[in-house]
Write a protein that holds these residues in place. Structure first.
Motif, mmCIF file in Angstrom:
data_model
loop_
_atom_site.group_PDB
_atom_site.id
_atom_site.type_symbol
_atom_site.label_atom_id
_atom_site.label_comp_id
_atom_site.label_asym_id
_atom_site.label_seq_id
_atom_site.Cartn_x
_atom_site.Cartn_y
_atom_site.Cartn_z
ATOM 1 N N GLN A 83 0.860 -1.181 0.000
ATOM 2 C CA GLN A 83 0.000 0.000 0.000
ATOM 3 C C GLN A 83 0.899 1.235 0.000
ATOM 4 N N HIS A 84 0.294 2.412 -0.143
ATOM 5 C CA HIS A 84 1.079 3.649 -0.182
ATOM 6 C C HIS A 84 1.901 3.826 1.093
ATOM 7 N N ASP A 85 1.317 3.495 2.240
ATOM 8 C CA ASP A 85 2.037 3.665 3.506
ATOM 9 C C ASP A 85 3.291 2.799 3.541
ATOM 10 N N GLN A 86 3.173 1.568 3.055
ATOM 11 C CA GLN A 86 4.328 0.668 3.054
ATOM 12 C C GLN A 86 5.419 1.183 2.116
ATOM 13 N N ILE A 87 5.017 1.704 0.972
ATOM 14 C CA ILE A 87 5.998 2.225 0.013
ATOM 15 C C ILE A 87 6.709 3.445 0.590
ATOM 16 N N ASP A 88 5.949 4.343 1.230
ATOM 17 C CA ASP A 88 6.557 5.527 1.841
ATOM 18 C C ASP A 88 7.523 5.129 2.955
ATOM 19 N N SER A 89 7.127 4.164 3.774
ATOM 20 C CA SER A 89 7.997 3.697 4.855
ATOM 21 C C SER A 89 9.249 3.037 4.293
#
Length: 225
Positions: A139-145
């Motif tokens: 998800q976007h959160d995982q990619i940002d992290s």
């Protein structure tokens, strides 16, 4: 940014700020990666002037997933090493790129992957790859992290490699200086002549000057003036 993520990133940053070698740096990164990104497996590929290899991994699945990419020359980690953006595989079994790799990765039980380039603006050091055994992980959160984790890793690995290179250079100079002193005393020559004798010996033996110096110091090598 969630409080727990901020705490984990701060903990990783503090640990990377310690006096770690490359292996310890990679271990610290991979230890924190699952908490920071939610991944189940992680691995790092590095080159450091040599052929790329899997230098650290959390487990067999991650190591095999990356090692197989290096064997066949394709996959998200290999692609990420020259990419500026994360290489995202949301559904490994259904992925149509790199069909040989996705078949192997699916057999390892991997469902999703995010691979990111490690390096500076001028050079690529390798790749950080994060894998999940669960569907819908990417998800976007995982990619940002994952981006944050890769940035910390890039700075830490580049800094550690630079410090290691400087230490090796200092050690080499110390060893060479000791060998020069031995040759000066043995042959009654000056420093410049001693270095010439040492480098000539290294060429004859087809070894590095620092290795030649170690042979002179240990008594295994005999260089004629």
């Amino acid at each position: 940014m969630h409080h727990s993520l901020s705490v984990e990133l701060a903990a990783l940053a503090r640990e990377l700020h310690s006096d770690l070698d490359v292996t310890q740096t990679l271990q610290a990164i991979l230890q924190h990666a699952p908490t920071i990104t939610g991944c189940d497996h992680a691995s790092v590929i590095l080159g450091d002037g040599q052929p790329y290899e899997v230098t650290s991994a959390t487990d067999r699945q991650a190591e095999r997933a990356d090692r197989f990419q290096l064997e066949i020359g394709e996959g998200p980690s290999v692609t990420a090493m020259t990419a500026r953006l994360p290489v995202v595989v949301a559904d490994i079994p259904g992925e149509t790129r790199w069909s040989r790799w996705t078949t192997e990765a699916a057999q390892l039980g991997l469902q999703g992957a995010v691979s990111l380039r490690l390096g500076t603006h001028r050079s690529s050091l390798g790749a950080l790859s994060l894998y999940s055994s669960h569907t819908d992980w990417v998800q976007h959160d995982q990619i940002d992290s994952a981006r944050l984790c890769a940035r910390l890793a890039s700075v830490a690995v580049a800094s550690t490699q630079r410090i290691s290179a400087l230490r090796r250079a200092v050690d080499d100079r110390t060893v060479v200086g000791q060998a020069q002193g031995i040759l000066q005393e043995r042959h009654g020559i000056d420093t410049e002549k001693a270095f010439t004798v040492l480098t000539a010996y290294a060429r004859r033996r087809r070894i590095d000057v620092s290795d030649a110096a170690e042979e002179i110091i240990s008594g295994r090598g005999h260089a004629d003036a």
